[in-house]
Scaffold this motif. Sequence first.
Motif, PDB file in Angstrom:
ATOM      1  N   LEU A   1       0.833  -1.200   0.000  1.00  0.00           N
ATOM      2  CA  LEU A   1       0.000   0.000   0.000  1.00  0.00           C
ATOM      3  C   LEU A   1       0.869   1.251   0.000  1.00  0.00           C
ATOM      4  O   LEU A   1       0.594   2.213  -0.724  1.00  0.00           O
TER       5      LEU A   1
ATOM      6  N   TYR B   1      -4.219  -2.099  -2.302  1.00  0.00           N
ATOM      7  CA  TYR B   1      -4.525  -2.872  -1.100  1.00  0.00           C
ATOM      8  C   TYR B   1      -4.181  -4.340  -1.339  1.00  0.00           C
ATOM      9  O   TYR B   1      -4.590  -4.925  -2.330  1.00  0.00           O
TER      10      TYR B   1
ATOM     11  N   CYS C   1      -4.582  -6.197   3.907  1.00  0.00           N
ATOM     12  CA  CYS C   1      -4.870  -4.829   4.357  1.00  0.00           C
ATOM     13  C   CYS C   1      -6.217  -4.795   5.076  1.00  0.00           C
ATOM     14  O   CYS C   1      -7.225  -5.275   4.561  1.00  0.00           O
TER      15      CYS C   1
ATOM     16  N   ASN D   1     -12.002  -6.327   6.659  1.00  0.00           N
ATOM     17  CA  ASN D   1     -11.389  -7.406   5.878  1.00  0.00           C
ATOM     18  C   ASN D   1     -12.178  -8.682   6.118  1.00  0.00           C
ATOM     19  O   ASN D   1     -11.896  -9.439   7.052  1.00  0.00           O
TER      20      ASN D   1
ATOM     21  N   ASN E   1      -9.305  -3.300  -5.446  1.00  0.00           N
ATOM     22  CA  ASN E   1      -8.469  -2.241  -6.001  1.00  0.00           C
ATOM     23  C   ASN E   1      -9.057  -1.605  -7.258  1.00  0.00           C
ATOM     24  O   ASN E   1      -8.468  -0.673  -7.800  1.00  0.00           O
TER      25      ASN E   1
ATOM     26  N   HIS F   1     -12.576  -1.592   0.532  1.00  0.00           N
ATOM     27  CA  HIS F   1     -11.396  -0.944   1.120  1.00  0.00           C
ATOM     28  C   HIS F   1     -11.477  -1.031   2.652  1.00  0.00           C
ATOM     29  O   HIS F   1     -12.550  -0.910   3.209  1.00  0.00           O
TER      30      HIS F   1
END
Length: 146
Positions: free
Chosen positions: A54, A60, A64, A85, A137, A145
């Motif tokens: 990152l 990511y 992440c 996540n 991404n 994210h």
Amino acid sequence: MHPVNAPSPSVPRGGRAARLAVPAGVLAAVTGAFAYVGAVDPNEPGHYPVCPLLHLTGLYCPGCGGLRSAHAVAHGDLLTALQANGPAVLGYAGLAVLWTVWVVRAARGGPPLRIDPPPVLLWSLGALLLVFTVVRNLPFGGWLHP
């Protein structure tokens, strides 16, 4: 030559406490790690190293948000953990199930837990993590994210 009543080499020897010592040690280590991450908020900068991928690329990686999800799990906030996540939370749950099976087998004096997944399962999990990484991404994957 083994005596008839001797346990097979694959069955752990010793009493119940001896058989449960390693699973208890693993539980203590994992509990300590989650307690630390629960006490030291990864959402505040400066407490943990930055993800190198990152930092260098702005992309990511599949990990992440893993510390953020562990922090949320430690505080009992499952929705925030899944948002940070999701695959990490599924991994935590899967490892908890495996640990439980390990403890039950050890307590009953059965053979040790042997994890030997078929290659197709490993390739499938790898492919799912790759898809997760690519989608998070892309512009429409912003909801993934951390």
